[in-house]
Design an enzyme around this catalytic site. Structure first.
Site, mmCIF file in Angstrom:
data_model
loop_
_atom_site.group_PDB
_atom_site.id
_atom_site.type_symbol
_atom_site.label_atom_id
_atom_site.label_comp_id
_atom_site.label_asym_id
_atom_site.label_seq_id
_atom_site.Cartn_x
_atom_site.Cartn_y
_atom_site.Cartn_z
ATOM 1 N N HIS A 105 2.676 -0.388 -2.078
ATOM 2 C CA HIS A 105 1.601 0.501 -1.630
ATOM 3 C C HIS A 105 1.936 1.967 -1.945
ATOM 4 O O HIS A 105 1.150 2.682 -2.578
ATOM 5 C CB HIS A 105 1.398 0.305 -0.119
ATOM 6 C CG HIS A 105 0.306 1.127 0.482
ATOM 7 N ND1 HIS A 105 -0.969 0.656 0.694
ATOM 8 C CD2 HIS A 105 0.288 2.419 0.911
ATOM 9 C CE1 HIS A 105 -1.726 1.600 1.223
ATOM 10 N NE2 HIS A 105 -0.981 2.685 1.373
ATOM 11 N N GLU A 106 3.118 2.396 -1.529
ATOM 12 C CA GLU A 106 3.487 3.802 -1.753
ATOM 13 C C GLU A 106 3.653 4.082 -3.245
ATOM 14 O O GLU A 106 3.350 5.178 -3.718
ATOM 15 C CB GLU A 106 4.749 4.155 -0.972
ATOM 16 C CG GLU A 106 4.647 3.977 0.548
ATOM 17 C CD GLU A 106 3.437 4.650 1.186
ATOM 18 O OE1 GLU A 106 2.930 5.641 0.608
ATOM 19 O OE2 GLU A 106 2.986 4.183 2.261
ATOM 20 N N HIS A 121 0.330 4.947 -4.667
ATOM 21 C CA HIS A 121 0.025 6.376 -4.463
ATOM 22 C C HIS A 121 0.806 7.240 -5.456
ATOM 23 O O HIS A 121 0.277 8.171 -6.059
ATOM 24 C CB HIS A 121 0.427 6.797 -3.044
ATOM 25 C CG HIS A 121 -0.523 6.364 -1.963
ATOM 26 N ND1 HIS A 121 -1.855 6.719 -1.969
ATOM 27 C CD2 HIS A 121 -0.341 5.630 -0.835
ATOM 28 C CE1 HIS A 121 -2.451 6.216 -0.871
ATOM 29 N NE2 HIS A 121 -1.548 5.545 -0.176
ATOM 30 N N GLU A 144 -6.202 5.881 -1.874
ATOM 31 C CA GLU A 144 -6.007 4.583 -1.226
ATOM 32 C C GLU A 144 -6.415 3.443 -2.167
ATOM 33 O O GLU A 144 -5.854 2.348 -2.092
ATOM 34 C CB GLU A 144 -6.808 4.541 0.079
ATOM 35 C CG GLU A 144 -6.406 3.442 1.032
ATOM 36 C CD GLU A 144 -5.070 3.671 1.746
ATOM 37 O OE1 GLU A 144 -4.460 4.752 1.572
ATOM 38 O OE2 GLU A 144 -4.626 2.759 2.469
#
Lengths: 500, 500
Positions: B265-266, B269, B295
Site C-alpha cells: 500500500h505505502e 503511494h 489512494e
C-alpha cells in the site's frame, strides 16, 4: 525578562530552530538518506542556511541587541542575559566581516576543490591539487585580512574556530611540550616490542560490538532517551536540542577499536550537549562553547577514562562475557594493547603519544602558509622532512602525507590546533576534577561514572556557550590552557605500559 | 522561461524546500527520534511552517503570479507553466479564505481535542468527547462559510481534501453502488464458512516478513535508491523530492497481512511520488494531485495487484521459500485467505467488500452534521443504527463505533470520502490500463510489473498536480469517476473466492 530582551530571544530561537532543522537534514544525509536524495537535500539545506543567515543579519537583530542591552544593563557578566548579548553580538559582528561576494567565491572554490583533492590523494599526485590549493591559500589569506588581526594573520583564521585564541599562545603551548613528546616517542620506540595489540585484531561480531559500546556509553551517562546511535562512514555527533543529541559509529568486523573507542569519543561530545542548561536550549548559547572544549570532552571519555586501567578493571569482565574469545586475556595485556604506541603516517589513526605531534606539524605549516613563508609547491617536501624529524619515519607517499586530510580542500586552515588543545584540556580538566572529587578514579573502577559526569555537567556543560574556552578554563582550573598535565598524564601512562 | 515566471518558480522552490525540510522532520519524528526530542521538534516544525506560510502569503507571490501570467499568456492549458500558475493561484486563494484568527482557534481547539477523544475512546464514553466535538462541528461549519460554497456546506469541506469535488457528486457515486455492496456482503455472509484465513495467523519471523515485503515492492518498481523502508506505529509514506520517497511499515509477529499488504500500500503511494516528472520536482506541482488519486495508487498495488491470483501464482513460491511452514498451502487456499470477507466494526481492518460501506456511513453523517440535520449528541445512536442496517451487525461499544477514528478530533470533516473514491479509481484506472495494455495480467503472473507501472507513470504519475482528479480521470478514461468498474471487480473476485 523584559520586552526587548524577550523579543530578541524569540527572534534568535527562530533562527536556532532553522539551524537545528538543517542539522537534522545533515544527520539524515549521513546516516539514512537514500543515494537519490542528495540533490534535493543540497537545495533544502541551502534554503535553510540562506533564511537563517538572512534572519540573523537582518537589521532587526542589531536593533534588538542594542535595545536589549539597555534593558539588562547592570546584570552580571556571568548572567545568562549578559552572556547571550555578549556572545551573539560577537557572532553578529563576525558574520559581517566577510563580504557576501567573498563568501560565495570561497564556497564555490572549495566545492570544486573537494573532488580535485580526492583525485590527487587517490592518484598520489600532489601536482593535481597544487593549483587549487594555491587558490585556496590565497583566499584564506584574504579572509584573514577581512577578519582582522593585530599580531599574525593566523590569529584571524584560528579565531574562526576557537574564539579569542591567538596563534602565539598556541605556539607557546605547543613549543612547551613538543620536545617532551618527541623524547617520549623515541623512548617508546626503543622498547616497542614490549606491547602487542594482536588481541584487538581478530573477528568480532558487529552486533555484539555495538551492544557492548551501547552498554559502555549508557554507563558513562549518555542518555539514549535523548539520543541514539547509528552507523556511518565518518562518525560524528550532532544535536537538535539538548534533548536529542545523536551519535554515530563505524564498526569493523576484525578490529575492536573503531566502534568501541569511537563510540566513547562521540558520546563524550554528546554528553556535553546533553548537559547544557535547559534555560539555554534553543538559543545561540545552547551548545558547546568551542571546538577545543568539545574535544576535551570526547577525548576525556575516550582516552582518560576509556583507555584507563580502572575503567577496564570494571569493563573487561563484561567485554569477555560478550566475546568469550577474550576469556584468556588478562587486564594487563588488554590495557597495554589498547594503549599501544605505533607511529603512523595518518593522523586519524594516531595514538595518544603521537597525536599532538601530527597537529603541531600541520600548525607550523599553516602558520607559514598564512604568513607567506612557505609555498604551496614546497609542501610535500616540507611535510616529509618535518614529519621525519618528529616521528623518525618518512611518509612513503603524499597520499599518506600532505594529502591525507580533507580540511584544506574546504578552506579550513586554522582548525587543526583545536584537536591538540582538546587533548591538553582533557587532562587539565580531569586533574581538577579529581582534585575536587578524589573518589573519581575509584568510582570509575566500580562503574560509577556519575561523579565525573556530574562534575563536568556543573563546571562545563551547563554553561553552554556563555564563556570562551579561556574563560571557562580559568574559572575551572585557575589558569589558562597548559600542556603540563597532559605530558604528566602521558608520562605516567606510558611509563607503566612500556616499563620505561 | 522568461524573467518573472522564473522568479516565481525560484520563490516557490524556496517554499517547497522549507515544506520538504518539515516533512523530513516529521518522518524522523515518527521513525527515528528519541522520546526526549519531541518538544524541540514541535518548535522547529512550527518555525518551518510559519516561515513557509509567510513566504507564500507574502504579496510578492501575488505580484509574481500576476506578472508571470502576462508572460506566459497563450501557452496551452496542459503546459507545465500554465498548470503551475493555475494550481498555485488556487492554493494562494484558498490560503486567504480562512482568517488567521480562525485558523489559530481551530488549531488550539483540535490540539486540546486529541487527548479528550483518546480518553473517551479508551473509556468507551462518548459523553466525555461530546462537548468538544460539538465545538469542533461548530467551527467546521464556520469554516465552510469562510471557504464558500454554492450548493451544500459539505462542498467546501470536501474541497479542502479533494479540490473541485462536490458533495452531490460523491453522494450520487455512493448511492449508485451502495445497494450492490450491501447485497454482496449479505450473499457472502450466507456462505462465510467457505473461506478461512487461519494460514495467515501463525508465527512469522519479523525480519523475514520484512525481507519478503522488500522483495515484493522492489519487484513492483519501488526504487530503493530513491527511498527506504522503516518501522513505525501508524504506517505512512512521505517524500522530500521525487528522488527520496520513504515508506514505513508495521510488522506483527503472528499475522502476515499488516507488513505485507501495508508495505504494498505505502509503496503504491511512494511510486506515485517517485514517478512525478523531474521538471516538476521541487515545485508546488511536484507531488500527487489529490488524496483520492493517491489512494487509487496505493489500493491498486495493495489489492488489485497484491490480492490477485496472477500475482500470487508468481509470488507464493517465493513466500514459501522464505516461510517453509507454508509449504503445504496451495494457491487457491492462500488466495481465498487473503481475500476473506469479515464484516468488522473497525474501518482500518475492513476488507475490500466492506470498506466503502464504512466510508458511506461516515459520509452520510458528516453531510448531515454539516447541514445541521443530525446533532452531535445523537451520533452514537445514529452510528449504530446505520451500521447495523449496512453490515447486519451492531457495534457493541462506541469505542469500536463512532469513536474509533481520530479524524473528527482533528477537525477533518470532509476527508473520509477520498478513501472510497480511491478504491473506485483504482479499478477504473486498472481497467483502462488493461484495455490499452492487455498483457498486464499475464505480465503480473510472471513478475513483470513494469508494464503496469510504466502505464501509471505515463498517464498519472508524471503529471504531478497539473490536473485535478476529475481532469485526470477524464483524460485517462474518457469519463468521470464511477463505481461500475469497482463493483464489477468485487463481483468477479468474490464470486470466485466464495463460489457465489
Amino acid at each position: 525578562m523584559t520586552g526587548k530582551y524577550q523579543e530578541l530571544v524569540v527572534h534568535l530561537q527562530e533562527i536556532t530552530n532553522l539551524n537545528r532543522a538543517g542539522a537534522l537534514l545533515g544527520w539524515d544525509q549521513r546516516t539514512q538518506m537514500p543515494p537519490g536524495g542528495a540533490a534535493a537535500r543540497g537545495r533544502q539545506l541551502a534554503t535553510l542556511a540562506r533564511l537563517s543567515h538572512e534572519m540573523f543579519t537582518d537589521e532587526k537583530t542589531l536593533h534588538l541587541l542594542d535595545d536589549a542591552a539597555k534593558e539588562i544593563e547592570g546584570l552580571s557578566y556571568d548572567s545568562d542575559q549578559a552572556s547571550l548579548l555578549r556572545v551573539v553580538r560577537q557572532d553578529y559582528e563576525d558574520l559581517f566581516k566577510l563580504p557576501a561576494a567573498f563568501v560565495a567565491e570561497m564556497a564555490e572554490v572549495t566545492t570544486l576543490a573537494h573532488p580535485v583533492w580526492a583525485q590527487a590523494r587517490a592518484e598520489n599526485n600532489f601536482a593535481v591539487f597544487q593549483p587549487t590549493l594555491e587558490r585556496i591559500v590565497e583566499l584564506v589569506k584574504q579572509s584573514a585580512e577581512y577578519l582582522g588581526y593585530t599580531d599574525h594573520p593566523y590569529d584571524a583564521l584560528l579565531g574562526q574556530f576557537e574564539r579569542g585564541m591567538k596563534a602565539a599562545e598556541v605556539k607557546a603551548i605547543f613549543d612547551a611540550h613538543k620536545p617532551a613528546l618527541v623524547d617520549l616517542i623515541a623512548r617508546i620506540r626503543a622498547v616497542s616490542s614490549r606491547v602487542s595489540d594482536a588481541v584487538l585484531h581478530q573477528p568480532f561480531d558487529i552486533d555484539r560490538q555495538r551492544q557492548f559500546a551501547v552498554e559502555v556509553v549508557r554507563g558513562f551517562g549518555y542518555d539514549f532517551n535523548r539520543g541514539r546511535l547509528d552507523e556511518t562512514v565518518h562518525p560524528f555527533a550532532t544535536g537538535f536540542s539538548r534533548d536529542d543529541v545523536r551519535i554515530t559509529t563505524r564498526s569493523l568486523p576484525e578490529f575492536l577499536n573503531p566502534a568501541l573507542f569511537g563510540t566513547m569519543h562521540e558520546a563524550g561530545h554528546a554528553m556535553y550537549e546533553q548537559g547544557v542548561a535547559a534555560e539555554l536550549d534553543g538559543t545561540p548559547l545552547g551548545g558547546g562553547t568551542s571546538l577545543a572544549v568539545h574535544e576535551s570532552q570526547s577525548r576525556m571519555w575516550e582516552n582518560i577514562v576509556g583507555r584507563s586501567k580502572p575503567f577496564w578493571a570494571w569493563a573487561l569482565p563484561q567485554l569477555k562475557a560478550i566475546f568469550p574469545q577474550l576469556g584468556g586475556v588478562d587486564l594487563d595485556t588488554f590495557y597495554k594493547a589498547i594503549n599501544i604506541v605505533k607511529p603512523s603516517y595518518i593522523r586519524v589513526e594516531a595514538d595518544e603519544a603521537t597525536y599532538n605531534l601530527h597537529i603541531m606539524l600541520r600548525f607550523e605549516l599553516e602558520m607559514e602558509l598564512a604568513a607567506g613563508k612557505v609555498k604551496v609547491a614546497d609542501l610535500p617536501q616540507e611535510w616529509n622532512d618535518r614529519f621525519e624529524a618528529s616521528f623518525g619515519i618518512r611518509p612513503p607517499t603524499d597520499a599518506v602525507g600532505v594529502l591525507q586530510d580533507i580540511h584544506w580542500s574546504g578552506g579550513m586552515i586554522g582548525y587543526f590546533p583545536t584537536y591538540a588543545l582538546g587533548n591538553l584540556l582533557s587532562a587539565q580538566y580531569y586533574n581538577q576534577a579529581i582534585r575536587e572529587v578524589p573518589s573519581i578514579p575509584d568510582d570509575i573502577a566500580s562503574g560509577r561514572f556519575v561523579t565525573l559526569l556530574g562534575w563536568l555537567n556543573d563546571r562545563i556543560h551547563r554553561h553552554g556557550r556563555k564563556f570562551t574556552a579561556d574563560e571557562l578554563t580559568r574559572r575551572i582550573t585557575g589558569e589558562g590552557i597548559q600542556s603540563r598535565d597532559y605530558i604528566a598524564y602521558l608520562e605516567t601512562k606510558f611509563t607503566e605500559v612500556y616499563g620505561l
